[in-house]
Design a protein around this motif. Structure first.
Motif, mmCIF file in Angstrom:
data_model
loop_
_atom_site.group_PDB
_atom_site.id
_atom_site.type_symbol
_atom_site.label_atom_id
_atom_site.label_comp_id
_atom_site.label_asym_id
_atom_site.label_seq_id
_atom_site.Cartn_x
_atom_site.Cartn_y
_atom_site.Cartn_z
ATOM 1 N N PRO A 38 33.166 35.936 30.107
ATOM 2 C CA PRO A 38 33.078 37.181 29.325
ATOM 3 C C PRO A 38 32.332 38.312 30.037
ATOM 4 O O PRO A 38 32.694 39.472 29.909
ATOM 5 N N GLY A 39 31.326 37.996 30.823
ATOM 6 C CA GLY A 39 30.566 39.031 31.513
ATOM 7 C C GLY A 39 31.291 39.658 32.686
ATOM 8 O O GLY A 39 30.921 40.731 33.158
ATOM 9 N N ASP A 40 32.321 39.014 33.182
ATOM 10 C CA ASP A 40 33.043 39.498 34.353
ATOM 11 C C ASP A 40 34.270 40.326 34.018
ATOM 12 O O ASP A 40 34.929 40.849 34.905
ATOM 13 N N PHE A 41 34.568 40.446 32.746
ATOM 14 C CA PHE A 41 35.772 41.160 32.321
ATOM 15 C C PHE A 41 35.774 42.606 32.809
ATOM 16 O O PHE A 41 36.770 43.108 33.321
ATOM 17 N N GLY A 42 34.642 43.280 32.693
ATOM 18 C CA GLY A 42 34.535 44.679 33.118
ATOM 19 C C GLY A 42 34.682 44.860 34.613
ATOM 20 O O GLY A 42 35.186 45.876 35.084
ATOM 21 N N ARG A 43 34.253 43.874 35.388
ATOM 22 C CA ARG A 43 34.369 43.960 36.840
ATOM 23 C C ARG A 43 35.829 43.918 37.287
ATOM 24 O O ARG A 43 36.212 44.576 38.237
ATOM 25 N N ILE A 44 36.638 43.115 36.615
ATOM 26 C CA ILE A 44 38.053 43.011 36.982
ATOM 27 C C ILE A 44 38.830 44.240 36.505
ATOM 28 O O ILE A 44 39.724 44.708 37.197
ATOM 29 N N ILE A 45 38.482 44.765 35.347
ATOM 30 C CA ILE A 45 39.170 45.956 34.840
ATOM 31 C C ILE A 45 38.801 47.175 35.685
ATOM 32 O O ILE A 45 39.663 47.943 36.070
ATOM 33 N N GLY A 46 37.532 47.357 35.973
ATOM 34 C CA GLY A 46 37.085 48.485 36.786
ATOM 35 C C GLY A 46 37.038 49.779 35.996
ATOM 36 O O GLY A 46 37.395 49.831 34.821
ATOM 37 N N LYS A 47 36.613 50.829 36.640
ATOM 38 C CA LYS A 47 36.538 52.136 35.998
ATOM 39 C C LYS A 47 37.937 52.647 35.707
ATOM 40 O O LYS A 47 38.759 52.756 36.618
ATOM 41 N N GLN A 48 38.186 52.931 34.456
ATOM 42 C CA GLN A 48 39.473 53.442 33.975
ATOM 43 C C GLN A 48 40.640 52.541 34.391
ATOM 44 O O GLN A 48 41.759 53.001 34.565
ATOM 45 N N GLY A 49 40.374 51.245 34.578
ATOM 46 C CA GLY A 49 41.424 50.287 34.885
ATOM 47 C C GLY A 49 41.911 50.304 36.321
ATOM 48 O O GLY A 49 42.953 49.732 36.636
ATOM 49 N N ARG A 50 41.147 50.916 37.207
ATOM 50 C CA ARG A 50 41.600 51.056 38.595
ATOM 51 C C ARG A 50 41.682 49.719 39.324
ATOM 52 O O ARG A 50 42.635 49.484 40.073
ATOM 53 N N THR A 51 40.708 48.854 39.127
ATOM 54 C CA THR A 51 40.722 47.567 39.821
ATOM 55 C C THR A 51 41.880 46.707 39.333
ATOM 56 O O THR A 51 42.594 46.098 40.136
ATOM 57 N N ALA A 52 42.088 46.661 38.025
ATOM 58 C CA ALA A 52 43.203 45.884 37.476
ATOM 59 C C ALA A 52 44.535 46.436 37.966
ATOM 60 O O ALA A 52 45.440 45.676 38.313
ATOM 61 N N ARG A 53 44.664 47.745 38.014
ATOM 62 C CA ARG A 53 45.890 48.369 38.497
ATOM 63 C C ARG A 53 46.125 48.014 39.966
ATOM 64 O O ARG A 53 47.257 47.746 40.381
ATOM 65 N N SER A 54 45.064 47.983 40.748
ATOM 66 C CA SER A 54 45.185 47.628 42.157
ATOM 67 C C SER A 54 45.618 46.181 42.334
ATOM 68 O O SER A 54 46.455 45.874 43.187
ATOM 69 N N LEU A 55 45.047 45.284 41.535
ATOM 70 C CA LEU A 55 45.453 43.877 41.591
ATOM 71 C C LEU A 55 46.935 43.732 41.259
ATOM 72 O O LEU A 55 47.663 42.986 41.923
ATOM 73 N N ARG A 56 47.377 44.453 40.251
ATOM 74 C CA ARG A 56 48.794 44.388 39.857
ATOM 75 C C ARG A 56 49.705 44.973 40.930
ATOM 76 O O ARG A 56 50.805 44.474 41.165
ATOM 77 N N THR A 57 49.247 46.023 41.602
ATOM 78 C CA THR A 57 50.031 46.629 42.673
ATOM 79 C C THR A 57 50.197 45.662 43.839
ATOM 80 O O THR A 57 51.295 45.510 44.379
ATOM 81 N N ILE A 58 49.121 44.995 44.219
ATOM 82 C CA ILE A 58 49.186 44.015 45.307
ATOM 83 C C ILE A 58 50.108 42.867 44.928
ATOM 84 O O ILE A 58 50.920 42.407 45.738
ATOM 85 N N LEU A 59 50.018 42.417 43.682
ATOM 86 C CA LEU A 59 50.868 41.327 43.207
ATOM 87 C C LEU A 59 52.340 41.741 43.211
ATOM 88 O O LEU A 59 53.211 40.968 43.597
#
Length: 76
Positions: A38-59
């Motif tokens: 639960p504490g790591d959820f924000g780290r994967i999402i990132g600011k305004q969803g940038r990190t999650a979007r990047s992970l999806r782009t790489i995938l």
């Protein structure tokens, strides 16, 4: 692809032992479910969803090379 997502997620979070990725068949292709502490959820999402979007782009880019469609779902 499962190993790729798991490796990237473990590098980003504080609790890498609690990261797990499961693969499921979907209508449009493979679905990868990323489960985190639960504490790591924000780290994967990132600011305004940038990190999650990047992970999806790489995938998506890796999936094009393998001629498959992948979807990443982040589950807390």
């Amino acid at each position: 692809m499962k190993a790729l997502v798991e490796h990237m997620a473990k590098a980003l979070v504080d609790s890498p032992d609690e990261v797990s990725v499961t693969e499921k068949e979907g209508e449009g292709g493979e679905i990868l479910e990323l489960r985190l502490a639960p504490g790591d959820f924000g780290r994967i999402i990132g600011k305004q969803g940038r990190t999650a979007r990047s992970l999806r782009t790489i995938l998506t880019a890796a999936g094009v090379k393998a001629n498959k469609r992948y979807t990443l779902e982040i589950i807390e």
